[in-house]
Design a protein around this motif. Sequence first.
Motif, PDB file in Angstrom:
ATOM      1  N   ILE A 426       0.833  -1.206   0.000  1.00  0.00           N
ATOM      2  CA  ILE A 426       0.000   0.000   0.000  1.00  0.00           C
ATOM      3  C   ILE A 426       0.866   1.253   0.000  1.00  0.00           C
ATOM      4  O   ILE A 426       0.572   2.232  -0.689  1.00  0.00           O
ATOM      5  CB  ILE A 426      -0.966   0.005   1.217  1.00  0.00           C
ATOM      6  CG1 ILE A 426      -2.115  -0.986   0.992  1.00  0.00           C
ATOM      7  CG2 ILE A 426      -1.513   1.402   1.491  1.00  0.00           C
ATOM      8  CD1 ILE A 426      -3.141  -0.564  -0.039  1.00  0.00           C
ATOM      9  N   GLU A 429       2.112   1.706  -3.403  1.00  0.00           N
ATOM     10  CA  GLU A 429       0.992   2.111  -4.258  1.00  0.00           C
ATOM     11  C   GLU A 429       0.640   3.587  -4.007  1.00  0.00           C
ATOM     12  O   GLU A 429       0.365   4.340  -4.942  1.00  0.00           O
ATOM     13  CB  GLU A 429      -0.223   1.213  -3.981  1.00  0.00           C
ATOM     14  CG  GLU A 429      -1.426   1.444  -4.878  1.00  0.00           C
ATOM     15  CD  GLU A 429      -1.187   1.059  -6.341  1.00  0.00           C
ATOM     16  OE1 GLU A 429      -0.446   0.092  -6.584  1.00  0.00           O
ATOM     17  OE2 GLU A 429      -1.748   1.734  -7.226  1.00  0.00           O
ATOM     18  N   SER A 433       0.799   6.329  -6.755  1.00  0.00           N
ATOM     19  CA  SER A 433      -0.403   7.101  -7.111  1.00  0.00           C
ATOM     20  C   SER A 433      -0.078   8.582  -7.149  1.00  0.00           C
ATOM     21  O   SER A 433      -0.472   9.294  -8.074  1.00  0.00           O
ATOM     22  CB  SER A 433      -1.518   6.887  -6.082  1.00  0.00           C
ATOM     23  OG  SER A 433      -1.975   5.572  -6.104  1.00  0.00           O
ATOM     24  N   VAL A 437      -0.403  10.972 -10.435  1.00  0.00           N
ATOM     25  CA  VAL A 437      -1.269  12.144 -10.505  1.00  0.00           C
ATOM     26  C   VAL A 437      -0.430  13.375 -10.838  1.00  0.00           C
ATOM     27  O   VAL A 437      -0.808  14.198 -11.670  1.00  0.00           O
ATOM     28  CB  VAL A 437      -2.046  12.344  -9.181  1.00  0.00           C
ATOM     29  CG1 VAL A 437      -2.737  13.704  -9.162  1.00  0.00           C
ATOM     30  CG2 VAL A 437      -3.064  11.228  -8.989  1.00  0.00           C
TER      31      VAL A 437
ATOM     32  N   ASP B  13      -7.520  -4.223  -2.238  1.00  0.00           N
ATOM     33  CA  ASP B  13      -7.263  -2.894  -1.687  1.00  0.00           C
ATOM     34  C   ASP B  13      -6.380  -2.065  -2.620  1.00  0.00           C
ATOM     35  O   ASP B  13      -6.583  -0.858  -2.785  1.00  0.00           O
ATOM     36  CB  ASP B  13      -6.570  -3.010  -0.319  1.00  0.00           C
ATOM     37  CG  ASP B  13      -7.565  -3.363   0.782  1.00  0.00           C
ATOM     38  OD1 ASP B  13      -8.698  -3.754   0.438  1.00  0.00           O
ATOM     39  OD2 ASP B  13      -7.208  -3.261   1.970  1.00  0.00           O
ATOM     40  N   LEU B  14      -5.391  -2.736  -3.220  1.00  0.00           N
ATOM     41  CA  LEU B  14      -4.489  -2.027  -4.132  1.00  0.00           C
ATOM     42  C   LEU B  14      -5.246  -1.542  -5.366  1.00  0.00           C
ATOM     43  O   LEU B  14      -5.080  -0.415  -5.819  1.00  0.00           O
ATOM     44  CB  LEU B  14      -3.330  -2.932  -4.553  1.00  0.00           C
ATOM     45  CG  LEU B  14      -2.352  -3.306  -3.432  1.00  0.00           C
ATOM     46  CD1 LEU B  14      -1.409  -4.409  -3.901  1.00  0.00           C
ATOM     47  CD2 LEU B  14      -1.558  -2.092  -2.979  1.00  0.00           C
ATOM     48  N   TRP B  16      -8.439  -0.984  -5.611  1.00  0.00           N
ATOM     49  CA  TRP B  16      -9.383   0.065  -5.183  1.00  0.00           C
ATOM     50  C   TRP B  16      -8.695   1.425  -5.195  1.00  0.00           C
ATOM     51  O   TRP B  16      -9.185   2.404  -5.749  1.00  0.00           O
ATOM     52  CB  TRP B  16      -9.885  -0.267  -3.775  1.00  0.00           C
ATOM     53  CG  TRP B  16     -11.100   0.487  -3.333  1.00  0.00           C
ATOM     54  CD1 TRP B  16     -11.667   1.590  -3.888  1.00  0.00           C
ATOM     55  CD2 TRP B  16     -11.916   0.150  -2.201  1.00  0.00           C
ATOM     56  NE1 TRP B  16     -12.767   1.973  -3.177  1.00  0.00           N
ATOM     57  CE2 TRP B  16     -12.944   1.116  -2.140  1.00  0.00           C
ATOM     58  CE3 TRP B  16     -11.883  -0.850  -1.229  1.00  0.00           C
ATOM     59  CZ2 TRP B  16     -13.927   1.089  -1.134  1.00  0.00           C
ATOM     60  CZ3 TRP B  16     -12.855  -0.864  -0.229  1.00  0.00           C
ATOM     61  CH2 TRP B  16     -13.860   0.076  -0.191  1.00  0.00           C
ATOM     62  N   GLN B  17      -7.508   1.445  -4.601  1.00  0.00           N
ATOM     63  CA  GLN B  17      -6.777   2.713  -4.545  1.00  0.00           C
ATOM     64  C   GLN B  17      -6.412   3.190  -5.955  1.00  0.00           C
ATOM     65  O   GLN B  17      -6.523   4.368  -6.282  1.00  0.00           O
ATOM     66  CB  GLN B  17      -5.519   2.556  -3.701  1.00  0.00           C
ATOM     67  CG  GLN B  17      -4.778   3.879  -3.564  1.00  0.00           C
ATOM     68  CD  GLN B  17      -3.636   3.809  -2.577  1.00  0.00           C
ATOM     69  OE1 GLN B  17      -3.509   2.842  -1.815  1.00  0.00           O
ATOM     70  NE2 GLN B  17      -2.818   4.830  -2.565  1.00  0.00           N
ATOM     71  N   ARG B  18      -5.995   2.244  -6.824  1.00  0.00           N
ATOM     72  CA  ARG B  18      -5.603   2.615  -8.180  1.00  0.00           C
ATOM     73  C   ARG B  18      -6.795   3.138  -8.973  1.00  0.00           C
ATOM     74  O   ARG B  18      -6.671   4.098  -9.746  1.00  0.00           O
ATOM     75  CB  ARG B  18      -4.983   1.428  -8.892  1.00  0.00           C
ATOM     76  CG  ARG B  18      -4.430   1.741 -10.282  1.00  0.00           C
ATOM     77  CD  ARG B  18      -3.050   2.350 -10.252  1.00  0.00           C
ATOM     78  NE  ARG B  18      -2.104   1.418  -9.670  1.00  0.00           N
ATOM     79  CZ  ARG B  18      -1.447   0.489 -10.356  1.00  0.00           C
ATOM     80  NH1 ARG B  18      -1.609   0.394 -11.658  1.00  0.00           N
ATOM     81  NH2 ARG B  18      -0.622  -0.327  -9.740  1.00  0.00           N
ATOM     82  N   THR B  21      -7.314   6.645  -8.140  1.00  0.00           N
ATOM     83  CA  THR B  21      -6.246   7.477  -8.722  1.00  0.00           C
ATOM     84  C   THR B  21      -6.476   7.721 -10.208  1.00  0.00           C
ATOM     85  O   THR B  21      -6.329   8.843 -10.703  1.00  0.00           O
ATOM     86  CB  THR B  21      -4.876   6.794  -8.558  1.00  0.00           C
ATOM     87  OG1 THR B  21      -4.670   6.540  -7.181  1.00  0.00           O
ATOM     88  CG2 THR B  21      -3.752   7.671  -9.081  1.00  0.00           C
ATOM     89  N   GLU B  24      -9.250  10.172 -10.573  1.00  0.00           N
ATOM     90  CA  GLU B  24      -8.847  11.506 -10.113  1.00  0.00           C
ATOM     91  C   GLU B  24      -7.982  12.200 -11.169  1.00  0.00           C
ATOM     92  O   GLU B  24      -8.119  13.390 -11.432  1.00  0.00           O
ATOM     93  CB  GLU B  24      -8.101  11.386  -8.786  1.00  0.00           C
ATOM     94  CG  GLU B  24      -7.639  12.708  -8.178  1.00  0.00           C
ATOM     95  CD  GLU B  24      -8.772  13.693  -7.907  1.00  0.00           C
ATOM     96  OE1 GLU B  24      -9.948  13.266  -7.876  1.00  0.00           O
ATOM     97  OE2 GLU B  24      -8.490  14.892  -7.765  1.00  0.00           O
TER      98      GLU B  24
END
Lengths: 693, 548
Positions: A426, A429, A433, A437, B13-14, B16-18, B21, B24
């Motif tokens: 995480i 990640e 991320s 962005v 979970d990974l 989901w976060q991606r 992103t 966004e």
Amino acid sequence: MSLKVGVDIGGTFTDVAIEDRTQRWSLKVPTTHAAPEEGVLIGVEQALALAGRPFSDVGLLVHGTTLATNALIERKGAKTALLTTAGFRDVLEMGNEGRFDQYDIRAVKPRPIVPRHLRYTVDERLRFDGSIVKPLNVAEVRAVGQRMREAGIEALAIAFLHSYANGAHEVQAKNILEAELGFPVSTSHEVSPQMREYERVSTTCANAYLQPVVSQYLIRLEHALNEKGLAGPMLMILSSGGLTTVDTASRYPIRLLESGPAGGAIFASDIARRLRLDSVLSFDVGGTTAKFCMVDAGEVHHSHTFEVARTYRFKKGSGLPIRVPVVDLVEIGAGGGSITRVDALGRVVVGPDSAGSEPGPACYAKGGAEPTVTDCDLVLGKLDPDSFAGGSMKLDRDRAVDALNATVAKRTDLSVENAAFAVAEIVSETMASAARVHAAEVGTDIEKRTLIAFGGAAPLHAARFADKLNIDTVIVPSGAGVGSAIGFLRAPISYELVRSISVRVQSGPLPVVAAALTEMEIHAGEIVHKAADLNLDAYIVKRSAHMRYVGQGHEIEVSFEHGASDATFGQRLCDEFQRTYVQTYGHALKNAAIEATTWTVKVSAPIDSPLVNAAAPDPHIAAPNRQRQVFDGANGVWETWPEYDRMSLRDGAFGAGPAILAEAETTTVVPANFRFTIGTQGLVWLNRIGGDQ
Amino acid sequence: MTAPSQQDRIKTDLIWQRLITILEDQAQTLVRTAFSTATRESGDLSAGFFDRRGRMVAQAVTGTPGHVNAMALAVEHFLEKFPLDGLQPGDVLVSNDPWICSGHLHDFTVVTPVFHRAKAVGAVANTIHVVDIGGLGFGPDGRDVFEEGFCVPICKLSAGGAINELLLEFVRNNVREPEQVVGDLYSSMIGNESAARKLSVLLEEFDYQDFETVSDSIIARTKRTVEERVFALQDGVYSNAVRLDGYDSEIELKLAVRVQGSKMKLDFAGSSPASSRGINVVLNYTTAYAVFGVNCVLNPDIPCNYGSLYPIDVIAQPNTVLNAMRPSAVSARHMIGHLLPDLVLGALSGILPVPAEGAGLIWNPSLRGRLPSGSAFAAVTFNAGGAGAHHDRDGWSTTAFPSGVKSMPVEAVEATVPVLFVRKELRPDSGGAGQFRGGLGQIMEIVGEGQGPLLVNAMFDRVLNAAAGRQGGLAGAKGGVWLASGKPFRTKGLQEVQPGDTLVLELPGGGGFGDPAKRCQEAIASDILEGYVTPEAAEADYGKRIDA
């Protein structure tokens, strides 16, 4: 022979790096918050002792400090007043009238640095083109000056509406009030001559607020250094990563913010230049944050606005907007000390809060009970409990396991190793991320960049982070612990000016712009020349325009060569804009009108980064020093990995992943899909197998 | 539990976060390329990903409440008309139908199927506000939706990669700024395309066929959490009502919140009938702002998806102002929509900590006229009143809520159009008194500098009905709209300000919280020192004289 000294005052430590042509010495001493100059003297003296050289050998001292940033965060600046246009007393307080979090209806907004009772107004009004609607009421200015003196103010900012287009009223008021008050006054057309009143007023007030604190400190420091026998000049590092004189720094202290992180980015850009790497991502991870910066053709990406003193540390919009040239860094709350937990939806999350160094991660056994990224690295076997920080601090694996079990493992039903693996994934990640962005925001590709990883926690996570971004090559330089101070020594003497001039761009010359550019070039040139003292034709001048289609609200930056008075200038600029737009957003509009809003000129002295070859001459297979048990999360099993002492590896050594490269300052993790090579100058290269080499 | 399922759990979970992103990213690109002020300055947009079953799985963080839930409902209609498995790579769907998308013609929703390994695995969608859609222009004066512009039914904007040129010709021929509107549609399409590509790469990286098991997990976990929170609330029916100025007659909005077990039902029965003018709200948009109000206090930390919307039902009777039917005029539907969170929060005040009422609606006078050269100009500015006080702190001054709008710099507006802002500053004494004071509104004075009169499309409310205080706190100041010359000026609709005259806007303040007698002396003294409260008002509201 003459020495160069870099001094970086951070929140906890003051870092010193000393160099002559062949050697480098560096060390850290505690920052002395009450009188930061004392720590500087102690650090420089100790480093000189290490080098066995006297103070009089120092030919140049480059200095960066968090003093200005801290004064804003802690609100320890001067008692500051603002003089502004009648009818606009509350620009500083009303801000952009927005919220920085959609759902948090209880969020705390930043308090204005000049309270309302110290915000004075006077009758005057300009239009956007600088023409006068209402002349300055001079009698009123004198009366206000009297009231300011009675109120006992220590600093003053003057910011009138549209002054970026005509500074005459500000100059008039400044002349009256400097005579009345007896201290230097900050005017907005000098500090930040750009359109958008909130950002300009905020920047000017912050400059005034910092001026007494910073200039007094610099006077004390210069005096102390001269007493010690400093022979050469002292230059200050700017938020943009350039260098300037103490005099300029005292007039525009706002340009000293964020100098430490800027040093880190310059450190990476220097390596990029030496190795001729055109496309680099600098990746600096410490205990509390990860910072990214793009470096193209050896040049660090720049921005012209940022925020300080955020009420919510990593929340855009919760701080004070500051508009000066700055290294374009993204900072997120993900470092070794970042705390991990499980959110309401059962998701593993990391940061943005950090256990810092006190109490620190649970494994420090200094009272920290919450699991951190470092605890997870220890549980996974990536960190060795006995050799952390060169063996000076033993890590307690049981405490790390307990902390993870009590929170993450329990809430997710994962085994403690899998929980630690989830956190490591995480955090990679999260960093990836943020980098994605940011890359999208500035319109650049992130794949195929070379990653330069430094700071204590970066080499642990760099390869996995690179993997997620489809990056094939990672470089871990040595000396990463004092990267910013070393970076200071690589910074060019430079100064950048930014000015708002809105014009439609079509074929033809732009005489107004041409005149302004010439003026800016002369002004920036004078500032640089004072510090660099080179032949005038040795300086490098870069120009750019911020452009958009008429009707849009956001600009992209377009570089251009001089010649704004040429007949072909408009067409050249439009073509370049269209090309950059396609590159950034994937399409261009055929018939839309184009405008430029802001113009920048940057003058720099040339920098000297001698080229080096990446590959070392004597390739040989590295011999592991021992073995280590590391948890392979992807397959859920423990594995035996070879471990190498980095300091014992000679240039040219290589080996396959998985592997661990251990050293006193940090640990480099080489996953199974990477291999490592020690290149020249002790750089560790990690190459992804199957990727472009 | 076996090792692989633990690894899958981590992967979810990974992913989901991606997902968030990627979306966004797309939202940020739209903000930067947009022509419409609403989209670029206030994030009046949304971007989301939908699974094969048309359920919204994730959404960009950036976005406006009015689009958040509206888009979740819209995409179902798109996929009903064009089932996913019948679509080809290069197909893109579009519509601006207010009753399908987000409540007025200015908002376009663009839907693009996502393909992975030659199979449709879902769709990305975004909604953006375009700068013009023909008709009367953005404002409340329309008598039916036909006066407000033109409607694009759900159709293909691109088929197999070939742009629907006929559709774009229609658009170009019907709007005032053809290049900007078409430019925004292109940006939407390209943004979707790029997100779709990244989603396929994501599946490849994690070696998944599609998103279905991941979306099941995301939706189930979100739904369970929201249901647990609703379940923790005391069962019962909680009511509230607010009065608004309306277009030509006052409007009453009524709400009964029924909490029963893990379900929450918001019923707007008894609200006023649909207005004859363009301030009507379609059910999608009512749902969007009502649910946003609930989420602000119940689920501020939960990302929006099908699972977070599922436990909350919204009902409004057809032909009321909160469920207007075709062909009602709907252009300025935000005028009512923006007051729904206050209505919802008030209803929940017995079971959750909520602030007093605030100004709610953003005041966004749209300014038009002629340049000295004779050509037309138009601009819109956003301006916020005061927010309501909380049980433990003063309300925000001049801060937009529930809208995510940011104001335009005066300098930027004046550089674009011949208008002079003579004044824009805090409005003393406008925050409702209380133990904690409501936020202050602002005063604006605007003068036209063009040729002939300045045309102002007024969209203002809370001029007759103030933001109420809570638990003994006093109401915030009502708004004021007038001309310096003393000539009349209505709070709604297109009107002229003659050369030499000045339009004065006094934006409403937020309500106070708690008995003013309990406000601490230092806070009152500081309010007087800073001029937030005049000594006279302090004496009237707090009952004693304090010398600053």
